[in-house]
Design a protein around this motif. Structure first.
Motif, PDB file in Angstrom:
ATOM      1  N   MET A 223     -23.011  -5.453  47.292  1.00  0.00           N
ATOM      2  CA  MET A 223     -23.623  -5.204  45.978  1.00  0.00           C
ATOM      3  C   MET A 223     -22.922  -4.018  45.317  1.00  0.00           C
ATOM      4  O   MET A 223     -22.650  -3.014  45.960  1.00  0.00           O
ATOM      5  CB  MET A 223     -25.117  -4.917  46.141  1.00  0.00           C
ATOM      6  CG  MET A 223     -25.835  -4.626  44.830  1.00  0.00           C
ATOM      7  SD  MET A 223     -27.593  -4.287  45.051  1.00  0.00           S
ATOM      8  CE  MET A 223     -28.147  -5.868  45.679  1.00  0.00           C
ATOM      9  N   THR A 224     -22.630  -4.191  44.035  1.00  0.00           N
ATOM     10  CA  THR A 224     -21.979  -3.119  43.281  1.00  0.00           C
ATOM     11  C   THR A 224     -22.880  -2.684  42.133  1.00  0.00           C
ATOM     12  O   THR A 224     -23.811  -3.391  41.732  1.00  0.00           O
ATOM     13  CB  THR A 224     -20.637  -3.606  42.712  1.00  0.00           C
ATOM     14  OG1 THR A 224     -20.882  -4.687  41.793  1.00  0.00           O
ATOM     15  CG2 THR A 224     -19.725  -4.082  43.840  1.00  0.00           C
ATOM     16  N   LEU A 225     -22.585  -1.499  41.625  1.00  0.00           N
ATOM     17  CA  LEU A 225     -23.366  -0.996  40.504  1.00  0.00           C
ATOM     18  C   LEU A 225     -23.199  -1.889  39.281  1.00  0.00           C
ATOM     19  O   LEU A 225     -24.151  -2.116  38.519  1.00  0.00           O
ATOM     20  CB  LEU A 225     -22.933   0.434  40.173  1.00  0.00           C
ATOM     21  CG  LEU A 225     -23.676   1.125  39.027  1.00  0.00           C
ATOM     22  CD1 LEU A 225     -25.165   1.214  39.347  1.00  0.00           C
ATOM     23  CD2 LEU A 225     -23.086   2.495  38.766  1.00  0.00           C
ATOM     24  N   ALA A 226     -21.979  -2.418  39.103  1.00  0.00           N
ATOM     25  CA  ALA A 226     -21.728  -3.273  37.945  1.00  0.00           C
ATOM     26  C   ALA A 226     -22.587  -4.536  37.979  1.00  0.00           C
ATOM     27  O   ALA A 226     -22.983  -5.061  36.937  1.00  0.00           O
ATOM     28  CB  ALA A 226     -20.246  -3.647  37.885  1.00  0.00           C
ATOM     29  N   SER A 227     -22.867  -5.038  39.190  1.00  0.00           N
ATOM     30  CA  SER A 227     -23.671  -6.262  39.293  1.00  0.00           C
ATOM     31  C   SER A 227     -25.132  -6.025  38.920  1.00  0.00           C
ATOM     32  O   SER A 227     -25.878  -6.971  38.652  1.00  0.00           O
ATOM     33  CB  SER A 227     -23.596  -6.823  40.711  1.00  0.00           C
ATOM     34  OG  SER A 227     -24.212  -5.933  41.638  1.00  0.00           O
ATOM     35  N   LEU A 228     -25.560  -4.781  38.928  1.00  0.00           N
ATOM     36  CA  LEU A 228     -26.952  -4.450  38.616  1.00  0.00           C
ATOM     37  C   LEU A 228     -27.151  -4.070  37.154  1.00  0.00           C
ATOM     38  O   LEU A 228     -28.284  -3.833  36.721  1.00  0.00           O
ATOM     39  CB  LEU A 228     -27.435  -3.291  39.488  1.00  0.00           C
ATOM     40  CG  LEU A 228     -27.411  -3.521  40.997  1.00  0.00           C
ATOM     41  CD1 LEU A 228     -27.797  -2.255  41.729  1.00  0.00           C
ATOM     42  CD2 LEU A 228     -28.354  -4.670  41.368  1.00  0.00           C
ATOM     43  N   THR A 229     -26.087  -4.008  36.404  1.00  0.00           N
ATOM     44  CA  THR A 229     -26.177  -3.596  34.999  1.00  0.00           C
ATOM     45  C   THR A 229     -25.821  -4.758  34.085  1.00  0.00           C
ATOM     46  O   THR A 229     -25.244  -5.764  34.514  1.00  0.00           O
ATOM     47  CB  THR A 229     -25.239  -2.420  34.721  1.00  0.00           C
ATOM     48  OG1 THR A 229     -23.880  -2.816  34.989  1.00  0.00           O
ATOM     49  CG2 THR A 229     -25.605  -1.232  35.580  1.00  0.00           C
ATOM     50  N   LYS A 230     -26.160  -4.595  32.830  1.00  0.00           N
ATOM     51  CA  LYS A 230     -25.840  -5.584  31.812  1.00  0.00           C
ATOM     52  C   LYS A 230     -25.131  -4.886  30.661  1.00  0.00           C
ATOM     53  O   LYS A 230     -25.257  -3.668  30.492  1.00  0.00           O
ATOM     54  CB  LYS A 230     -27.116  -6.265  31.295  1.00  0.00           C
ATOM     55  CG  LYS A 230     -27.839  -7.099  32.345  1.00  0.00           C
ATOM     56  CD  LYS A 230     -29.073  -7.751  31.741  1.00  0.00           C
ATOM     57  CE  LYS A 230     -29.801  -8.594  32.767  1.00  0.00           C
ATOM     58  NZ  LYS A 230     -31.008  -9.243  32.194  1.00  0.00           N
ATOM     59  N   PRO A 231     -24.387  -5.634  29.880  1.00  0.00           N
ATOM     60  CA  PRO A 231     -23.741  -5.025  28.708  1.00  0.00           C
ATOM     61  C   PRO A 231     -24.781  -4.392  27.778  1.00  0.00           C
ATOM     62  O   PRO A 231     -25.909  -4.878  27.665  1.00  0.00           O
ATOM     63  CB  PRO A 231     -23.031  -6.200  28.034  1.00  0.00           C
ATOM     64  CG  PRO A 231     -22.853  -7.214  29.127  1.00  0.00           C
ATOM     65  CD  PRO A 231     -24.032  -7.051  30.030  1.00  0.00           C
ATOM     66  N   TRP A 232     -24.388  -3.321  27.126  1.00  0.00           N
ATOM     67  CA  TRP A 232     -25.307  -2.614  26.239  1.00  0.00           C
ATOM     68  C   TRP A 232     -25.752  -3.513  25.099  1.00  0.00           C
ATOM     69  O   TRP A 232     -24.968  -4.268  24.520  1.00  0.00           O
ATOM     70  CB  TRP A 232     -24.622  -1.376  25.674  1.00  0.00           C
ATOM     71  CG  TRP A 232     -25.528  -0.599  24.750  1.00  0.00           C
ATOM     72  CD1 TRP A 232     -26.422   0.364  25.090  1.00  0.00           C
ATOM     73  CD2 TRP A 232     -25.615  -0.751  23.329  1.00  0.00           C
ATOM     74  NE1 TRP A 232     -27.073   0.828  23.982  1.00  0.00           N
ATOM     75  CE2 TRP A 232     -26.615   0.164  22.883  1.00  0.00           C
ATOM     76  CE3 TRP A 232     -24.983  -1.571  22.399  1.00  0.00           C
ATOM     77  CZ2 TRP A 232     -26.961   0.286  21.536  1.00  0.00           C
ATOM     78  CZ3 TRP A 232     -25.337  -1.459  21.060  1.00  0.00           C
ATOM     79  CH2 TRP A 232     -26.307  -0.538  20.641  1.00  0.00           C
ATOM     80  N   GLN A 233     -27.033  -3.467  24.812  1.00  0.00           N
ATOM     81  CA  GLN A 233     -27.593  -4.204  23.686  1.00  0.00           C
ATOM     82  C   GLN A 233     -28.447  -3.249  22.853  1.00  0.00           C
ATOM     83  O   GLN A 233     -29.030  -2.301  23.394  1.00  0.00           O
ATOM     84  CB  GLN A 233     -28.462  -5.372  24.176  1.00  0.00           C
ATOM     85  CG  GLN A 233     -27.683  -6.451  24.921  1.00  0.00           C
ATOM     86  CD  GLN A 233     -28.595  -7.556  25.429  1.00  0.00           C
ATOM     87  OE1 GLN A 233     -29.800  -7.383  25.524  1.00  0.00           O
ATOM     88  NE2 GLN A 233     -28.005  -8.696  25.730  1.00  0.00           N
ATOM     89  N   PRO A 234     -28.551  -3.492  21.553  1.00  0.00           N
ATOM     90  CA  PRO A 234     -29.338  -2.572  20.722  1.00  0.00           C
ATOM     91  C   PRO A 234     -30.815  -2.569  21.091  1.00  0.00           C
ATOM     92  O   PRO A 234     -31.502  -1.578  20.890  1.00  0.00           O
ATOM     93  CB  PRO A 234     -29.110  -3.112  19.306  1.00  0.00           C
ATOM     94  CG  PRO A 234     -28.666  -4.522  19.484  1.00  0.00           C
ATOM     95  CD  PRO A 234     -27.910  -4.558  20.773  1.00  0.00           C
TER      96      PRO A 234
END
Length: 303
Positions: free
Chosen positions: A1-12
């Motif tokens: 598991m990576t940190l990137a897999s737990l995040t999503k692209p920024w949304q307003p």
């Protein structure tokens, strides 16, 4: 598991404006409220782009329940075209992409302030009522800690005394909107500032009703097919507003809850409070093929 897999692209903003954790909490509290009908459930009321007291509680429930295909109807005092109703409807559509409607029969989610539509709601519809003050004991017990203990003990003697005093002094129960009602034989709730005319519509109704107070940070629910009984004495029956003989000056509809419109000469005319029903009656009178659903009241009497 990576940190990137737990995040999503920024949304307003999150879908439906509220973030995921807020929606999860509100869903859990709604399930608890449905499991214990009429019981007030506290929740962490979030900030929304609306002033407290103008429907923030109902708006948070709607934002939690809404989906892209949910048809939204918002009414204020029975009207679809008031400033508050139009603003909330436009906001919900903007943050969800869901379609809107003014037809009660087409709506999946109905958010309302102070009224329940005259046409009967189906099992697949949800009614969200805005509640400025969810505590029915506040007029007789301003200390909320003691009031909550009274709810736990089912101690509603002071409410009965208040109704008795009204009958002794005025000859009738003077309580109008927000008439205290016993839900499922256990909890007394305030059914939002709906008129006495609308309270019987909650009794054994097919639809789910969620009542939410954003300023007070509490919600309660009336599940489908649940008993909702106004507090009344055996020898003083419950009475709704005497609107059965009134006629709408625009549509000619009779037997429904009316708004009184004072005139310059001191007289008054009346207009059906449910604006969607009034429009349907006018269109049918003009010969348009309009479907009007079954109504709660027939000729001013609960059907």
């Amino acid at each position: 598991m990576t940190l990137a897999s737990l995040t999503k692209p920024w949304q307003p903003m999150s879908y439906g404006f509220l973030d995921g954790s807020a929606k999860r909490e509100i869903r859990r509290k709604m399930l608890k409220a449905i499991a214990v009908p009429g019981c007030q459930i506290p929740y962490a009321s979030r900030e929304v782009p609306m002033a407290r007291g103008w429907g923030t509680g109902g708006l948070q429930i709607s934002c939690t329940l809404i989906q892209p295909k949910t048809r939204i109807k918002v009414i204020d005092q029975g009207a679809d075209d008031s400033v508050n109703a139009a603003s909330i409807r436009r906001f919900l559509a903007r943050v969800s992409g869901a379609p809107t409607t003014t037809d009660t029969l087409e709506a999946d989610l109905i958010q309302s302030r102070h009224r329940i539509p005259e046409e009967r709601l189906r099992q697949d519809q949800v009614l969200v009522l805005q509640v400025p003050n969810p505590e029915p004991l506040r007029p007789v017990q301003p200390n909320m800690s003691i009031a909550r203990q009274m709810h736990a003990d089912a101690d509603y003697g002071r409410m009965w005394l208040q109704l008795y005093e009204q009958i002794v002094r005025a000859g009738r129960v003077m309580q109008g909107a927000s008439y205290p009602s016993l839900v499922n034989g256990r909890h007394v709730m305030t059914p939002s500032p709906i008129p006495r005319w609308d309270v019987p519509k909650l009794h054994m109704a097919q639809h789910l009703t969620i009542l939410s107070a954003g300023r007070e940070k509490r919600l309660h629910a009336v599940p489908p097919f649940t008993r909702v009984e106004p507090l009344v004495f055996d020898d003083v029956p419950y009475a709704v507003e005497d609107h059965a003989r009134l006629t709408c000056h625009r549509s000619g509809a009779t037997g429904f809850f009316m708004n009184e419109i004072p005139q310059a000469d001191g007289t008054s005319i009346h207009e059906v409070s449910d604006s969607d029903l009034g429009v349907k009656v006018i269109n049918r009178r003009d010969g348009d093929p309009v479907h009007i659903g079954e109504t709660w009241y027939q000729h001013g009497e609960m059907s």
